[in-house]
Design an enzyme around this catalytic site. Structure first.
Site, short mmCIF file in Angstrom:
data_model
loop_
_atom_site.label_atom_id
_atom_site.label_comp_id
_atom_site.label_asym_id
_atom_site.label_seq_id
_atom_site.Cartn_x
_atom_site.Cartn_y
_atom_site.Cartn_z
N ASP A 211 3.72 -0.89 -9.70
CA ASP A 211 3.61 0.03 -10.91
C ASP A 211 3.81 -0.62 -12.10
O ASP A 211 3.69 0.43 -13.21
CB ASP A 211 4.73 0.51 -9.96
CG ASP A 211 4.09 1.43 -9.07
OD1 ASP A 211 3.59 1.37 -8.40
OD2 ASP A 211 4.93 2.17 -8.58
N TYR A 366 -1.70 0.31 0.88
CA TYR A 366 -1.09 -0.69 1.14
C TYR A 366 -1.41 -2.19 0.60
O TYR A 366 -2.00 -2.79 0.04
CB TYR A 366 -0.35 -1.18 2.76
CG TYR A 366 1.17 -0.33 2.25
CD1 TYR A 366 1.97 -0.29 1.62
CD2 TYR A 366 0.63 0.77 3.25
CE1 TYR A 366 2.82 1.27 1.82
CE2 TYR A 366 2.05 1.74 3.65
CZ TYR A 366 2.02 1.71 2.82
OH TYR A 366 3.52 2.21 3.38
O1 LIG Z 1 5.72 2.89 1.56
P1 LIG Z 1 6.48 1.90 0.44
O2 LIG Z 1 6.50 0.64 1.22
O3 LIG Z 1 7.63 2.58 0.11
O4 LIG Z 1 5.92 1.92 -0.44
C1 LIG Z 1 5.45 2.60 -1.20
C2 LIG Z 1 5.40 2.55 -2.97
O5 LIG Z 1 6.10 1.41 -3.01
C3 LIG Z 1 5.47 0.72 -4.43
O6 LIG Z 1 3.80 0.58 -3.96
C4 LIG Z 1 5.92 0.31 -5.26
O7 LIG Z 1 6.94 0.99 -5.41
C5 LIG Z 1 4.74 2.13 -5.42
O8 LIG Z 1 3.81 2.38 -5.99
C6 LIG Z 1 4.74 3.26 -3.70
O9 LIG Z 1 4.84 4.34 -4.26
#
Ligand SMILES: O=P(O)(O)OC[C@H]1O[C@](O)(CO)[C@@H](O)[C@@H]1O
Ligand SMILES: Nc1ncnc2c1ncn2[C@@H]1O[C@H](COP(=O)(O)OP(=O)(O)OP(=O)(O)O)[C@@H](O)[C@H]1O
Ligand SMILES: [Mg+2]
Length: 450
Positions: A211, A366
């Site tokens: 991010d 992802y």
């Molecule tokens: O689904 P997870 O693994 O909790 O991660 C999603 C979040 O992680 C990030 O990739 C990093 O914080 C964000 O952009 C995203 O909202």
């Protein structure tokens, strides 16, 4: 926030009494345009007006300690056991950093043992502390060829005291925490608990986040690889949208609170007509609202491409009762699906206006953060890893290593978590987005008073 020189000083465990194995390399080094000597410092600010405002002599201006090898080091490498942990969401380059740390520790400093804690900070709890990976140069030789992290990662709270116990039981003298804002918060708490017990353990942070939401770092590692991958999805959706009558292309990209990925990926392809980010609120309805703008684009150009950061327009979802208000295991707010809301409201609006929209909505999710680091990020990760090892061996602690204005520097950890890095609606990045998308060329930028 006004910072002073004292706010930027990093903690040391004590006097450096050992010769560094790298001291020969440093013998004749002086500050140059391409090197910062260990006694020199790197300025926080970089414009004449900002510096002049302080009214201070150069040596008193707010500045960071330069990263890099020292002639003398704190730890005797023969007595060091290092630990590495990766936490939070995945990010391209995690394996590159792990590899760089292990190689630098073992090859340059001759540290005999490096231990990888598995599955994030969970690996430092009493239950999991014995399930570690021995990290040797052989074990890490090829790991940079894949995305993800060979150590695994996780979210979820852990007790700092329990983690300190684990470090003691495993004989760790230096711990490298590769993590985002949450990981740096946890590392700060851990370092405070270590300090409270008077222990001689260094905690060094390597900030990680696709991010790009951590401050005092030019851009976080992996960000470039992630937005490059995101840009490919923008290309796909714009090809689809352009090939359909009344085509609507929507790409939703990661970015919980900061829209950097959406901005950079959009600029990389320059195919987006509208970019929506959390930092710039927007309205759906009204003459200058999103729906009217989309309709104008479709009528004039035949199609429209919208790039939306996942954290944008959460207020619109809340108004419609579409937010659960839940949080994940680490306390991060769970977001509503702004892409789906756009798809539905745009379809309804255009249909009511007599058009027959074809909507293509891609949420790569992802797929942008699980990629292998590109060559640029690999170099960046390796250099950060070197800086982290030098910092640890020189006894720095509660310190993050970052690149700031192209120099590698040490930042006190509390500063790294002091606030969030966000796209400034008055800054030059957002200006570039407005220029590139033509959002500026319309009556007003898509920054709507609500
Ligand atoms: O689904 P997870 O693994 O909790 O991660 C999603 C979040 O992680 C990030 O990739 C990093 O914080 C964000 O952009 C995203 O909202
Ligand atoms: N305020 C906090 N204090 C202590 N520990 C925290 C805090 N916030 C998060 N942590 C811990 O740090 C770890 C990582 O946090 P989180 O899941 O938020 O990811 P992150 O490091 O911010 O990475 P990313 O944002 O890139 O996904 C988790 O184990 C979490 O429990
Ligand atoms: Mg985070």
């Amino acid at each position: 926030m006004t910072l002073h020189l004292d706010d930027l000083r990093v903690r040391h465990l004590g006097e450096c009494r050992h010769d560094s194995p790298l001291s020969a390399l440093l013998a004749a080094k002086r500050t140059s345009p391409h090197y910062v000597a260990e006694g020199d410092r790197v300025l926080l600010e970089d414009t004449v007006s900002m510096l002049a405002e302080h009214g201070l002599p150069p040596e008193d201006l707010p500045s960071f300690e330069a990263a890099g090898p020292r002639r003398r080091i704190y730890f005797d490498p023969a007595l060091v056991t290092a630990g590495i942990v990766t936490c939070g969401g995945l990010c391209p380059g995690l394996n590159d950093v792990i590899r760089g740390l292990v190689q630098e520790l073992t090859v340059q400093y001759d540290v005999k043992r490096v231990v990888g804690f598995r599955n994030g900070l969970r690996g430092l709890t009493a239950r999991h502390r014995d399930d570690t990976i021995e990290l040797t140069p052989d074990r890490v030789r090829d790991i940079h060829n894949a995305g993800g992290t060979i150590l695994g990662s996780s979210r979820g709270a852990q007790d700092a005291e329990e983690m300190v116990d684990s470090l003691l039981l495993r004989g760790i003298n230096v711990l490298f925490v590769i993590g985002g804002d949450g990981g740096m918060n946890a590392a700060t708490n851990l370092a405070a608990a270590i300090r409270a017990r008077g222990l001689d353990i260094a905690v060094i942070g390597v900030p990680k986040t696709i991010d790009n939401d951590l401050p005092y770092t030019d851009q976080s590692f992996g960000f470039q690889s992630a937005f490059a991958q995101a840009a490919n999805f923008i290309s796909s959706v714009s090809i689809e949208a352009a090939a359909s009558p009344d085509g609507i292309g929507i790409v939703k990209l990661m970015g919980r609170h900061s829209g950097f990925i959406a901005c950079y990926a959009s600029l990389a392809r320059n195919a987006a007509d509208i970019v929506l980010i959390p930092e710039v609120p927007f309205a759906l309805e009204g003459e200058d609202g999103l729906l009217a703008r989309v309709e104008r684009h479709v009528r004039s150009k035949g199609f429209v491409v919208i790039v939306v950061a996942e954290g944008a327009g959460q207020d619109l979802l809340a108004e419609r009762g579409l937010l659960e208000g839940a949080t994940d295991a680490s306390g991060n707010a769970k977001l509503g699906d702004i892409g789906a809301l756009l798809r539905e409201t745009i379809t309804a609006h255009l249909t009511a206006a007599g058009l027959v929209p074809t909507v293509r909505y891609i949420d790569p999710s992802y797929a942008i953060r699980s990629v292998t680091a590109n060559a640029y990020d690999s170099v960046y990760c390796l250099r950060l890893a070197h800086a982290a090892v030098h910092a640890a061996m020189a006894g720095r602690t509660e310190t993050a290593v970052v690149r700031w204005r192209r120099r590698f520097v040490h930042v006190p950890m509390p500063l790294i978590i002091s606030h969030r890095n966000q796209v400034d609606p008055d800054g030059d990045l957002w200006m570039s987005v407005l220029e590139a998308t033509g959002q500026l060329g319309q009556q007003r930028p898509l920054l709507v008073e609500r």
